[in-house]
Each structure stands twice: as structure tokens, then as C-alpha cells.
Design a protein around this motif. Sequence first.
Motif, PDB file in Angstrom:
ATOM      1  N   PHE A  35      41.485  41.734  40.290  1.00 33.23           N
ATOM      2  CA  PHE A  35      42.871  41.280  40.459  1.00 33.23           C
ATOM      3  C   PHE A  35      43.050  40.627  41.832  1.00 33.23           C
ATOM      4  O   PHE A  35      43.570  39.517  41.959  1.00 33.23           O
ATOM      5  N   LYS A  36      42.574  41.317  42.851  1.00 35.35           N
ATOM      6  CA  LYS A  36      42.729  40.848  44.228  1.00 35.35           C
ATOM      7  C   LYS A  36      42.037  39.504  44.452  1.00 35.35           C
ATOM      8  O   LYS A  36      42.616  38.588  45.029  1.00 35.35           O
ATOM      9  N   TRP A  37      40.802  39.368  43.977  1.00 31.57           N
ATOM     10  CA  TRP A  37      40.057  38.131  44.206  1.00 31.57           C
ATOM     11  C   TRP A  37      40.614  36.968  43.392  1.00 31.57           C
ATOM     12  O   TRP A  37      40.590  35.824  43.840  1.00 31.57           O
ATOM     13  N   PHE A  71      40.437  42.792  32.499  1.00 35.04           N
ATOM     14  CA  PHE A  71      41.872  43.061  32.505  1.00 35.04           C
ATOM     15  C   PHE A  71      42.482  42.740  33.868  1.00 35.04           C
ATOM     16  O   PHE A  71      43.574  42.180  33.949  1.00 35.04           O
ATOM     17  N   GLY A  72      41.785  43.078  34.940  1.00 31.62           N
ATOM     18  CA  GLY A  72      42.277  42.773  36.284  1.00 31.62           C
ATOM     19  C   GLY A  72      42.434  41.270  36.494  1.00 31.62           C
ATOM     20  O   GLY A  72      43.454  40.805  37.012  1.00 31.62           O
ATOM     21  N   ALA A  73      41.444  40.502  36.065  1.00 29.88           N
ATOM     22  CA  ALA A  73      41.520  39.044  36.190  1.00 29.88           C
ATOM     23  C   ALA A  73      42.628  38.488  35.296  1.00 29.88           C
ATOM     24  O   ALA A  73      43.345  37.559  35.682  1.00 29.88           O
ATOM     25  N   ASP A  74      42.783  39.063  34.109  1.00 35.95           N
ATOM     26  CA  ASP A  74      43.831  38.626  33.188  1.00 35.95           C
ATOM     27  C   ASP A  74      45.223  38.893  33.765  1.00 35.95           C
ATOM     28  O   ASP A  74      46.117  38.062  33.651  1.00 35.95           O
ATOM     29  N   LEU A  75      45.393  40.045  34.384  1.00 35.44           N
ATOM     30  CA  LEU A  75      46.680  40.369  35.015  1.00 35.44           C
ATOM     31  C   LEU A  75      46.994  39.380  36.138  1.00 35.44           C
ATOM     32  O   LEU A  75      48.135  38.952  36.287  1.00 35.44           O
ATOM     33  N   ALA A 112      43.693  31.927  43.983  1.00 31.15           N
ATOM     34  CA  ALA A 112      44.884  31.145  43.632  1.00 31.15           C
ATOM     35  C   ALA A 112      45.677  30.711  44.871  1.00 31.15           C
ATOM     36  O   ALA A 112      46.616  29.935  44.755  1.00 31.15           O
ATOM     37  N   GLY A 113      45.317  31.242  46.047  1.00 33.48           N
ATOM     38  CA  GLY A 113      45.935  30.785  47.277  1.00 33.48           C
ATOM     39  C   GLY A 113      47.088  31.610  47.810  1.00 33.48           C
ATOM     40  O   GLY A 113      47.862  31.142  48.638  1.00 33.48           O
ATOM     41  N   TYR A 114      47.207  32.843  47.361  1.00 41.37           N
ATOM     42  CA  TYR A 114      48.275  33.703  47.870  1.00 41.37           C
ATOM     43  C   TYR A 114      47.926  34.225  49.263  1.00 41.37           C
ATOM     44  O   TYR A 114      46.761  34.295  49.641  1.00 41.37           O
ATOM     45  N   ASP A 115      48.957  34.619  50.002  1.00 41.93           N
ATOM     46  CA  ASP A 115      48.800  35.190  51.331  1.00 41.93           C
ATOM     47  C   ASP A 115      48.103  36.548  51.239  1.00 41.93           C
ATOM     48  O   ASP A 115      48.381  37.344  50.326  1.00 41.93           O
ATOM     49  N   THR A 116      47.208  36.831  52.177  1.00 44.21           N
ATOM     50  CA  THR A 116      46.411  38.059  52.144  1.00 44.21           C
ATOM     51  C   THR A 116      47.275  39.320  52.167  1.00 44.21           C
ATOM     52  O   THR A 116      47.016  40.263  51.412  1.00 44.21           O
TER      53      THR A 116
END
Length: 89
Positions: free
Chosen positions: A64-66, A5-9, A71-75
Motif C-alpha cells: 500500500f505504502k509503495w 490487496f494492499g496494492a489494490d487499495l 503515485a507521488g503522494y507526500d511521505t
Amino acid sequence: AAKEFGADLARFYVERIPADSGANEKKFAAKTKEVLDKMALRVAQFKESNTLNTYKKAQLGNAFKWALRDAGYDTAYIDRLTSWLVTRL
């Protein structure tokens, strides 16, 4: 189920707001609010059908975080989004 679910979100978020979105701040804020509202609804539905202990919440948040990091978002942005998510769990 929590990890999935976290990865899906994260995929849901990435599809709607790409990491390199060049929209102006006003449009970006409006679009982000709309997407976060939809995500909050999905989180509430997931919580109703799944019991989440501390370990499962951590797994969900980590997945979700990983996914966002990949995907390249800012930390710093990722940390704020993950914090937003975990407070709703």
C-alpha cells in the motif's frame, strides 16, 4: 493475496483522490472521509475471508505504502494513511 490487496487499495485511493488534487480543504476532507469509509469496509471484508499474521499485515501495508509513493503522494501523508490502514487490520 495480502500484497495484491494492499496494492489494490492504493489504486482505489489514487483513482478517487489524486496526489495533485487542488480542491479546497473542506471538500478534500469530505472526499477523503468518504473514500476512507469505503476502504474500511473493503478491509473488513478482506479480513473476514483471509487470516492475516504479522508478516502478511506488513506485506499488505508495505505494498500500500509503495504504491502511494509511486503515485507521488507526500511521505508524511503516506505514513498517516498506512498507519490508518494497519490499525484496521
